[in-house]
Every structure is written in C-alpha cells, then in structure tokens.
Scaffold this motif. Structure first.
Motif, PDB file in Angstrom:
ATOM      1  N   PRO A  57      30.210  33.172  38.991  1.00 47.46           N
ATOM      2  CA  PRO A  57      29.790  34.287  39.846  1.00 47.46           C
ATOM      3  C   PRO A  57      28.269  34.389  39.869  1.00 47.46           C
ATOM      4  O   PRO A  57      27.610  34.258  38.829  1.00 47.46           O
ATOM      5  CB  PRO A  57      30.416  35.507  39.168  1.00 47.46           C
ATOM      6  CG  PRO A  57      31.525  34.956  38.319  1.00 47.46           C
ATOM      7  CD  PRO A  57      31.065  33.606  37.880  1.00 47.46           C
ATOM      8  N   ARG A 123      39.589  33.849  49.325  1.00 47.83           N
ATOM      9  CA  ARG A 123      39.584  33.386  47.943  1.00 47.83           C
ATOM     10  C   ARG A 123      38.642  32.181  47.844  1.00 47.83           C
ATOM     11  O   ARG A 123      38.884  31.153  48.465  1.00 47.83           O
ATOM     12  CB  ARG A 123      40.986  32.982  47.493  1.00 47.83           C
ATOM     13  CG  ARG A 123      41.065  32.608  46.007  1.00 47.83           C
ATOM     14  CD  ARG A 123      42.470  32.135  45.671  1.00 47.83           C
ATOM     15  NE  ARG A 123      43.456  33.180  45.894  1.00 47.83           N
ATOM     16  CZ  ARG A 123      43.772  34.094  44.987  1.00 47.83           C
ATOM     17  NH1 ARG A 123      43.172  34.087  43.810  1.00 47.83           N
ATOM     18  NH2 ARG A 123      44.680  35.007  45.262  1.00 47.83           N
ATOM     19  N   PRO A 124      37.570  32.298  47.083  1.00 50.27           N
ATOM     20  CA  PRO A 124      36.625  31.181  46.998  1.00 50.27           C
ATOM     21  C   PRO A 124      37.157  30.040  46.151  1.00 50.27           C
ATOM     22  O   PRO A 124      37.978  30.237  45.251  1.00 50.27           O
ATOM     23  CB  PRO A 124      35.391  31.817  46.350  1.00 50.27           C
ATOM     24  CG  PRO A 124      35.928  32.941  45.537  1.00 50.27           C
ATOM     25  CD  PRO A 124      37.129  33.448  46.282  1.00 50.27           C
ATOM     26  N   LEU A 130      32.204  30.999  48.714  1.00 49.55           N
ATOM     27  CA  LEU A 130      32.087  32.235  49.490  1.00 49.55           C
ATOM     28  C   LEU A 130      30.724  32.876  49.241  1.00 49.55           C
ATOM     29  O   LEU A 130      30.332  33.101  48.089  1.00 49.55           O
ATOM     30  CB  LEU A 130      33.192  33.215  49.098  1.00 49.55           C
ATOM     31  CG  LEU A 130      33.122  34.615  49.716  1.00 49.55           C
ATOM     32  CD1 LEU A 130      33.315  34.547  51.229  1.00 49.55           C
ATOM     33  CD2 LEU A 130      34.165  35.533  49.081  1.00 49.55           C
ATOM     34  N   PRO A 146      30.316  39.716  42.599  1.00 53.73           N
ATOM     35  CA  PRO A 146      30.936  38.403  42.369  1.00 53.73           C
ATOM     36  C   PRO A 146      31.744  38.425  41.079  1.00 53.73           C
ATOM     37  O   PRO A 146      31.233  38.775  40.016  1.00 53.73           O
ATOM     38  CB  PRO A 146      29.737  37.461  42.268  1.00 53.73           C
ATOM     39  CG  PRO A 146      28.603  38.338  41.839  1.00 53.73           C
ATOM     40  CD  PRO A 146      28.850  39.673  42.446  1.00 53.73           C
ATOM     41  N   HIS A 151      31.778  32.320  44.050  1.00 55.96           N
ATOM     42  CA  HIS A 151      31.533  33.558  44.799  1.00 55.96           C
ATOM     43  C   HIS A 151      30.101  34.001  44.530  1.00 55.96           C
ATOM     44  O   HIS A 151      29.734  34.278  43.394  1.00 55.96           O
ATOM     45  CB  HIS A 151      32.529  34.645  44.373  1.00 55.96           C
ATOM     46  CG  HIS A 151      32.301  35.980  45.038  1.00 55.96           C
ATOM     47  ND1 HIS A 151      33.091  37.081  44.794  1.00 55.96           N
ATOM     48  CD2 HIS A 151      31.360  36.408  45.937  1.00 55.96           C
ATOM     49  CE1 HIS A 151      32.657  38.105  45.503  1.00 55.96           C
ATOM     50  NE2 HIS A 151      31.602  37.718  46.202  1.00 55.96           N
ATOM     51  N   THR A 153      27.155  36.784  45.806  1.00 61.60           N
ATOM     52  CA  THR A 153      26.839  37.983  46.574  1.00 61.60           C
ATOM     53  C   THR A 153      25.331  38.100  46.719  1.00 61.60           C
ATOM     54  O   THR A 153      24.591  38.006  45.729  1.00 61.60           O
ATOM     55  CB  THR A 153      27.398  39.249  45.907  1.00 61.60           C
ATOM     56  OG1 THR A 153      28.830  39.170  45.877  1.00 61.60           O
ATOM     57  CG2 THR A 153      26.999  40.494  46.691  1.00 61.60           C
TER      58      THR A 153
END
Length: 239
Positions: A57, A123-124, A130, A146, A151, A153
């Motif tokens: 993340p 869904r990453p 994502l 995240p 993922h 953000t």
C-alpha cells in the motif's frame, strides 16, 4: 518503507512491467519505465522515476495545482494502472476519460470519476494496479486509504493546511510545488525542514517540484510530452 526516486541506470525501486492497450499508449504517450512513473527531470536533464505502483500500500501527497495531479494520473494510466478519481470537481478531470478513449464503443473502464463518498473499488493486483486520486481540498477525508498491495492513493492538496498534517506525515513521498512563506513555514514544522529547504520551497519556478520523503529531498523540473501538452496545456503552478 519509503518510496524511492531513481534515475536511469540504477536498479533500486524498479517497478514491474504492466500490459496496457497500445491505443491507450498512443493516446497518452507513455512516460514511465517498466511500470515506474517519470515525475520530472534532474539538474542534468536525466529523467527521475518513482515506483508508485508496487507490491505494498502506497500514499502520495501532491501539494500544488491540478496540472501536476492530472499529469501523475495520466502517467499511471500509461503504464497500465486502473485510475479512480474521487473529486468534488468532476469537470476538471474529464481529460482522463478523454485520454483513455473507448473500448468496444463504450468509455474505457480504466478510468472512473466518482463523488467524494465511499464506493467499492476495483480489486488491485500485480497485473492491474490501482491508483486512487482523492481530490478533496486542503483537508481531505481519508476515504480510500491504501490497504492492499498494488493500491496507491494520491491526495491532492491545493495548499498545506494544519489539519492535513496526519495525511502529509503518512505519505511515502510528497511532491510540492512552490509555496508562499506561511505555508513553507508550516511545511518546516510538519517535516522538520532546515531554513535553506524552506527558502527553496518559496522560490521554485512554475515548472519545478521538490520530491520529499524518508531520506529524500530532490528538486526536479516538470517535463510535458507533446501529447500530454495537447491534453493538459503548458506546465504551470496553478490550475
């Protein structure tokens, strides 16, 4: 673990290679290297890349105008990321669906624009990372933190605000455009910056950014490809 900034020839922070439709690459003009995102060039003109899409993340904070935020999102698209924009000003982000084009006669599913409210996200995965852009003003709610690998953000802050300190401190990397003196002083308090760095933040040119992270302080120059310029216009500090 901090996000690494790298230049060509160095192997730290190398992102994996993703697969994207050649039509999208032609529309956006890829600016990344093996899944990394080029954020600008160094003092010698060398491209500087961050592996923003990775197996953990990741949080990125952008302090500045919409130009920088949209360029980062476009370059994530160009290396194969799914991009979700959560914003209160959807018209300002229509350039991304335009760049993504159509798939089977319908808008490309790679880009979605949402309201600033919780929604179910794709869904990453390693094959489909994502990138979520939260464009919620200077004190954004952490609607899409995240939580899983692949993922990322991105929090778009038009300016620094004391109430954004928690999000700013949690970032793996911060990209800051020029700040007025009062906001540069706030940046100094948030990240414990020495006076020379604070002065540098107030004197950046319109096409300059500072990348800040753990053991990282790197001034760089924003560079726009011809196709990006058609979509975004010239490099600038404001929106």
């Amino acid at each position: 673990m901090s996000l690494r900034l790298r230049d060509p020839g160095r192997h730290s922070g190398v992102a994996p290679e993703f697969v994207v439709d050649p039509v999208l690459l032609d529309a956006v003009s890829p600016s990344g290297d093996r899944g990394g995102i080029v954020v600008g060039s160094g003092l010698k003109g060398e491209p500087l890349t961050i592996s923003a899409l990775r197996a953990q993340p990741t949080r990125i904070v952008l302090v500045g105008g919409l130009y920088l935020a949209r360029q980062v999102a476009l370059r994530a698209m160009a290396v194969g990321a799914w991009v979700t924009i959560a914003t209160g000003r959807p018209a300002a982000w229509q350039v991304l669906p335009k760049a993504a084009g159509q798939s089977n006669g319908r808008p490309s599913p790679l880009v979605t624009i949402r309201r600033l409210s919780p929604v179910e996200l794709p869904r990453p995965s390693e094959d489909a990372p994502l990138l979520v852009v939260t464009d919620g003003g200077p004190t954004p709610q952490d609607l899409f933190p995240p939580r899983s690998p692949w993922h990322t953000t991105v929090y778009v802050l038009p300016y620094l605000h004391p109430q954004a300190t928690t999000i700013a401190n949690a970032a793996d990397v911060v990209l800051m455009q020029r700040l007025p003196a009062g906001q540069a002083d706030l940046a100094a308090r948030i990240w414990r910056l020495p006076p020379q760095m604070v002065r540098q933040l107030t004197t950046l040119k319109d096409d300059q950014v500072v990348a800040l992270g753990q053991n990282l302080w790197r001034p760089l120059r924003l560079v726009t490809t011809p196709k990006e310029q058609q979509l975004l216009g010239p490099v600038r500090r404001g929106d």
